[in-house]
Design an enzyme around this catalytic site. Structure first.
Site, short mmCIF file in Angstrom:
data_model
loop_
_atom_site.label_atom_id
_atom_site.label_comp_id
_atom_site.label_asym_id
_atom_site.label_seq_id
_atom_site.Cartn_x
_atom_site.Cartn_y
_atom_site.Cartn_z
N ARG A 149 -7.80 -7.66 -8.40
CA ARG A 149 -8.55 -8.92 -8.52
C ARG A 149 -10.00 -8.60 -8.78
O ARG A 149 -10.40 -7.44 -8.79
CB ARG A 149 -8.45 -9.67 -7.20
CG ARG A 149 -8.93 -8.79 -6.04
CD ARG A 149 -9.11 -9.53 -4.76
NE ARG A 149 -9.12 -8.64 -3.62
CZ ARG A 149 -10.16 -7.97 -3.18
NH1 ARG A 149 -11.33 -8.08 -3.79
NH2 ARG A 149 -10.08 -7.17 -2.13
N LYS B 146 -2.96 1.86 9.04
CA LYS B 146 -3.27 0.73 8.15
C LYS B 146 -2.05 -0.16 7.93
O LYS B 146 -0.92 0.33 7.92
CB LYS B 146 -3.72 1.25 6.78
CG LYS B 146 -5.03 1.99 6.77
CD LYS B 146 -5.34 2.41 5.35
CE LYS B 146 -6.64 3.18 5.28
NZ LYS B 146 -6.88 3.63 3.91
N GLY C 217 -9.30 -5.52 3.44
CA GLY C 217 -10.45 -6.11 4.12
C GLY C 217 -10.56 -5.74 5.58
O GLY C 217 -11.15 -6.46 6.37
N ARG D 108 -24.86 -8.40 1.15
CA ARG D 108 -24.12 -9.60 1.52
C ARG D 108 -24.83 -10.28 2.69
O ARG D 108 -24.93 -9.70 3.77
CB ARG D 108 -22.69 -9.25 1.94
CG ARG D 108 -21.91 -8.54 0.83
CD ARG D 108 -20.45 -8.44 1.23
NE ARG D 108 -19.72 -7.63 0.26
CZ ARG D 108 -18.41 -7.48 0.29
NH1 ARG D 108 -17.69 -8.08 1.23
NH2 ARG D 108 -17.80 -6.74 -0.62
N LYS E 240 0.82 -1.22 0.00
CA LYS E 240 0.00 0.00 0.00
C LYS E 240 0.86 1.27 0.00
O LYS E 240 0.44 2.31 -0.51
CB LYS E 240 -0.95 0.00 1.19
CG LYS E 240 -1.81 -1.26 1.34
CD LYS E 240 -2.71 -1.53 0.13
CE LYS E 240 -3.49 -2.81 0.29
NZ LYS E 240 -3.89 -3.43 -0.98
N VAL F 203 -15.77 -8.82 -4.62
CA VAL F 203 -16.99 -9.49 -4.17
C VAL F 203 -18.21 -8.86 -4.86
O VAL F 203 -19.11 -9.54 -5.33
CB VAL F 203 -17.15 -9.36 -2.64
CG1 VAL F 203 -18.47 -9.97 -2.17
CG2 VAL F 203 -15.98 -9.98 -1.91
N GLU G 145 -6.74 2.56 -2.34
CA GLU G 145 -5.93 1.42 -2.76
C GLU G 145 -6.50 0.83 -4.04
O GLU G 145 -7.61 1.15 -4.43
CB GLU G 145 -5.90 0.34 -1.66
CG GLU G 145 -7.26 -0.20 -1.27
CD GLU G 145 -7.16 -1.25 -0.16
OE1 GLU G 145 -6.48 -0.97 0.83
OE2 GLU G 145 -7.76 -2.31 -0.30
N GLU H 274 -10.10 2.00 -5.37
CA GLU H 274 -10.96 2.41 -4.28
C GLU H 274 -10.62 3.84 -3.88
O GLU H 274 -9.47 4.17 -3.63
CB GLU H 274 -10.78 1.48 -3.07
CG GLU H 274 -11.25 0.07 -3.36
CD GLU H 274 -11.35 -0.80 -2.12
OE1 GLU H 274 -12.10 -1.79 -2.16
OE2 GLU H 274 -10.67 -0.50 -1.11
N ILE I 248 -10.93 10.86 7.07
CA ILE I 248 -11.91 11.85 6.61
C ILE I 248 -13.26 11.65 7.31
O ILE I 248 -13.77 10.54 7.41
CB ILE I 248 -12.05 11.77 5.07
CG1 ILE I 248 -10.74 12.29 4.46
CG2 ILE I 248 -13.23 12.59 4.58
CD1 ILE I 248 -10.67 12.23 2.98
#
Lengths: 174, 496
Positions: free
Chosen positions: B293, B158, B164, B339, B116, B296, B289, B275, B203
């Site tokens: 891939r 982070k 996740g 979800r 990151k 979801v 980030e 993102e 933020i």
């Protein structure tokens, strides 16, 4: 048969009489008392579910659990309903089940690993204060105190693996 | 096209890939751990290979066992799904060395974006806006304190290797800094075997908006517009939608352009997601980030654009050119995904266990990506998500109404699920008017309407009473015939 139950945190008295074609069920929450005649025709057990026509509203219901706790599922919603009488409590205690204990301790709902313990024995904690962190299902879960209390006993250590239902922390009164 | 695709994953995403392979006529192979012998992906795949004991580390993350399975199956391509090894550059590299295609970007892209700290630097160089914070990793508490004093509270710590929500901590007060720093580091170490962390400004009223991109091996890159994923609990997404009604047309265009420019700048191939943290007041967006891939929540993009992202992944991995151009891609209508997780709707604690009954919703414009079935035991070892429910509508309100309807049709009994929570969120004012932020569940949902108001209480009680009555009656009969002391106890009147 007479039962004492809880629904949404409210105590309810339930009386149920079975007749050949119907059940007579009285619900009493202390404020409101009402009796429902539920025809067996309206409460039918099918292979996959129970079809319950309650005052002409159609519920497709699944009920799981036995003894002193029932989980009822319908329309994407569910409710855990503790329901007991002297007889069912006796059955449960003979079975070796915990019956209606709890509230005085923190136990794990599933197998996992203790990542961190945030309190020490003798600490005073407030309701909802994080007391330990447990890892289960790939997540670190913060477990919080259910009420204002004193930490009486810590039964686990950091790094320890625990089984479902293990008591982790015992609460005492201030 | 490929001779055979092995899917190095489980759950609904393995099913998703199996389905794409089927439609393309590509033979497919699943892998499974001891805990997943009865999982639906194993039952539905063409072939299935055992890869180890239940813990992910020993099976789905076990590269050695996976390589054996790949060799044995004769697969010439591996689809990693999301999670597990999907963003593991070493695995992608190892496959490449063995002449097997990794359905995803190059190991170099994964490496670049997986770190990151590196990713942030690269994006700044490519002209993508980023949030103020440490220039790179913070090495100790002293440095962290200095940076935090510069950028001001609240801050977010982070994990450099994270994702996740793992190894992530928000700090609001100086006295919490040390504890949170240590917690983030230990969690990062635990999950990613790497305790490097960085810090940036947190933020206050943020939305999570992301842009789906796609590149190929011929220098082409497009975006497929945005998804808003602001409804999150514990930094994990719960509800996603496309388009986002918070993003003005002009900002949407700019976000897309920035994402495509960055995709080209790093020579990215395959499906990826940028993102952004989106300030709903100023409509500014900052790079958070890039996920290298399939996401979801990719179905909402599929539903509004009409493109099958998994098939496109396979096409691109096989060396074909992107099958669509930027001008072909439009947003049609509105799609929302929820979800459905095996978890307590009030505490968010996982609730694995045996699914007793399972009935999936049906009907118009509803898509269910689920691996649940009756009597299936949800394992404790993996993600609690068991199903994704996606609704499409001509308008956003149509989609919301449809989702509500479908959620009410959804039966998953025996375990606790968050279905009531999802239904409650969908009827909240801030969700309906679109002003919700990523803090919605923490801040705005405090005065939540009773999660359990959807059904008449008495229906639950009466059903429980009838069942309790029947149970006790049956048990008394058993004991009576055993000539036990229950004979004296039985409420004989009820027995007839």
């Amino acid at each position: 048969m007479y039962f004492e139950g809880t629904s949404k945190g409210k105590k309810i008295e339930v009386e149920i009489f079975e007749h050949p074609t119907e059940w007579l069920i009285t619900l009493n929450d202390g404020e409101l008392k009402e009796t429902h005649a539920v025809k067996k025709w309206d409460y039918q057990r099918m292979d996959d579910a129970i079809s319950f026509l309650f005052e002409n509203t159609s519920y497709m219901i699944n009920v799981h659990g036995e003894g002193v706790k029932y989980n009822v599922y319908t329309r994407g919603s569910y409710r855990e309903i503790p329901l007991h009488n002297d007889e069912s409590l006796l059955h449960e205690s003979l079975k070796g089940g915990g019956g209606l204990t709890g509230g005085d301790s923190l136990s794990s709902g599933m197998p996992g690993k203790i990542v961190d313990i945030l309190v020490a024995e003798g600490d005073e904690v407030k309701a909802d204060q994080p007391v330990l962190i447990m890892e289960a299902m790939k997540m670190e879960n913060e477990m919080r105190a259910s009420r204002d209390c004193v930490i009486k006993e810590i039964k686990v250590e950091k790094g320890q693996s625990v089984e479902s239902g293990s008591v982790l922390i015992v609460y005492g009164d201030k | 096209m490929f001779k055979k695709v092995l899917i190095a994953n489980r759950g609904e995403i393995a099913l998703r890939v199996i389905r794409a392979c089927r439609e393309m006529g590509i033979p497919n192979a699943a892998v499974y751990s001891n805990a997943d012998r009865q999982s639906l992906h194993v039952l539905l795949a063409d072939e299935a290979y055992f890869v180890g004991p239940p813990p992910s580390r020993e099976s789905y993350l076990n590269v050695e066992n996976l390589m054996k399975a790949i060799k044995k199956s004769g697969a010439d391509a591996v689809h990693p799904g999301y999670g597990f090894l999907s963003e593991n550059a070493d695995f992608a590299r190892l496959l490449k060395e063995n002449g097997i295609t990794f359905v995803g970007p190059s190991p170099e892209s994964i490496e670049l974006m997986g770190d990151k700290v590196q990713a942030r630097k690269t994006m700044m160089d490519a002209g993508v806006p980023t949030v103020p914070g440490s220039k790179g990793a913070v090495t100790d508490l002293e440095e962290l304190t200095r940076v935090v004093n510069e950028i001001g509270y609240p801050v977010i710590i982070k994990a450099a290797a994270g994702g996740g929500g793992k190894g992530m901590r928000i700090v609001k007060r100086p006295e919490d800094l040390e504890l949170s720093y240590n917690a983030a580091k230990s969690e990062a170490m635990n999950y990613f075997s790497n305790d490097v962390v960085y810090v940036e400004r947190f933020i206050q009223n943020p939305k999570h908006i992301e842009i789906q991109v796609f590149g190929d091996n011929h220098g082409n890159a497009v975006h497929l517009f945005e998804r808003e994923c602001s409804i999150q609990r514990r930094h994990q997404k719960l509800i996603e939608e496309s388009p986002s009604i918070a993003v003005p047309e002009e900002v949407r265009r700019r976000m897309g352009e920035v994402a495509v420019t960055a995709t080209k700048a790093i020579g990215y191939s395959g499906a990826g997601t940028f993102e952004f943290i989106f300030d709903n007041e100023t409509k500014e967006f900052f790079f958070m980030e890039m996920n290298t891939r399939l996401q979801v929540e990719h179905p909402v993009t599929e539903m509004v654009t009409g493109y099958d992202l998994v098939k496109e992944q396979l096409n691109v991995a096989a060396g074909k050119k992107l099958s669509f151009k930027q001008e072909d891609i439009t947003q049609n209508g509105h799609a929302i995904e929820v979800r459905v997780c095996a978890e307590d709707p009030e505490t968010y604690l996982p609730s694995p266990g045996k699914i007793e009954r399972c009935r999936h919703p049906q009907g118009p414009f509803i898509r269910v990506d689920s691996y649940a079935y009756p009597q299936y035991e949800v394992p404790i070892y993996y993600d609690p998500m068991v199903a994704k429910l996606i609704a499409w509508g001509k308008t956003r309100q149509d989609a919301i109404d449809r989702l509500q309807r479908a959620l009410a049709e959804f039966t998953l009994s025996g375990i606790k699920t968050n279905i009531v929570l999802l239904r409650s969120i969908l009827e909240q004012e801030k969700f309906i008017d679109g002003t919700y932020t990523t803090q919605f569940l923490e801040k705005d949902f405090k005065n939540r309407r009773d999660l359990f108001h959807f059904v008449d209480d008495r229906a639950f009680l009466i059903a429980a009473a009838i069942e309790a009555h029947n149970d006790l009656k049956n048990r008394s009969v058993e004991k009576m015939t055993d000539k036990s002391r229950w004979k004296d106890f039985g409420r004989i009147g009820a027995l007839r």
